[in-house]
Design an enzyme around this catalytic site. Structure first.
Site, PDB file in Angstrom:
ATOM      1  CE  LYS A  15      -3.738   2.207   2.545  1.00 32.64           C
ATOM      2  NZ  LYS A  15      -4.845   1.982   3.454  1.00 32.64           N
ATOM      3  CG  MET A  40     -15.315   3.036  -3.016  1.00 35.34           C
ATOM      4  SD  MET A  40     -16.508   3.489  -1.757  1.00 35.34           S
ATOM      5  CE  MET A  40     -17.030   1.883  -1.214  1.00 35.34           C
ATOM      6  NE  ARG A  41      -6.602   1.405  -2.395  1.00 33.06           N
ATOM      7  CZ  ARG A  41      -6.447   0.077  -2.402  1.00 33.06           C
ATOM      8  NH1 ARG A  41      -7.355  -0.681  -2.936  1.00 33.06           N
ATOM      9  NH2 ARG A  41      -5.382  -0.467  -1.878  1.00 33.06           N
ATOM     10  CG  ASN A  57     -14.184  10.797   1.326  1.00 34.78           C
ATOM     11  OD1 ASN A  57     -14.201  10.512   0.132  1.00 34.78           O
ATOM     12  ND2 ASN A  57     -14.736  10.027   2.235  1.00 34.78           N
ATOM     13  CG  HIS A  59     -19.437   8.973   4.184  1.00 31.97           C
ATOM     14  ND1 HIS A  59     -18.844   7.781   3.840  1.00 31.97           N
ATOM     15  CD2 HIS A  59     -20.376   8.679   5.111  1.00 31.97           C
ATOM     16  CE1 HIS A  59     -19.394   6.810   4.547  1.00 31.97           C
ATOM     17  NE2 HIS A  59     -20.330   7.332   5.321  1.00 31.97           N
TER      18      HIS A  59
END
Length: 136
Positions: A15, A40-41, A57, A59
């Site tokens: 990662k 999505m990470r 982000n 949501h």
């Protein structure tokens, strides 16, 4: 005319290696603000370390309720009647960064896909408006 890059995380040894490549390309393009949508990470230490305080982000819930990837489905299962969208700064917690903007909407049904469709209509306008405010 917007530069784009496609990444396959599994093609990297770790990662951290994957995020180092992202940071390299962001730095090369002199990016000042990273705006996630459908990422999505969980953002790791490498990317967060390089861009902390500069990653936003969006949501599909009224955070801090219903964090994570299945937020809408969880809210429907719980029987929520007021749903919403949250824009927040990314930190080292799952959907836990400081909230920048939120918008609620009522929905009395039980179809997660319908909730997603309503939310996406709100998201598209809300995200652009919020990013413009951040950049001022």
């Amino acid at each position: 005319g917007v530069p784009t890059f496609a990444f396959a995380p599994k093609e990297y040894a770790s990662k951290a290696d994957y995020e180092r490549e992202i940071v390299r390309l962001l730095d090369k393009s002199e990016v000042e603000l990273v705006c996630l949508a459908g990422y999505m990470r969980i953002v790791g230490e490498v990317l967060l370390g390089a861009y902390e305080g500069r990653i936003v982000n969006i949501h599909p819930s009224l955070l801090p309720a219903f964090r994570g990837a299945r937020a809408v489905e969880q809210a429907v299962e719980y029987g929520v009647k007021v749903f919403g969208i949250t824009i927040h700064w990314v930190d080292n917690t799952l959907d836990g960064g400081k909230i920048i903007a939120q918008q609620a909407f009522n929905y009395e049904g039980s179809d997660p896909e319908q909730v997603h469709r309503i939310g996406q209509q709100i998201e598209h306008k809300m995200y652009v408006e919020t990013i413009k405010k951040i950049l001022k």
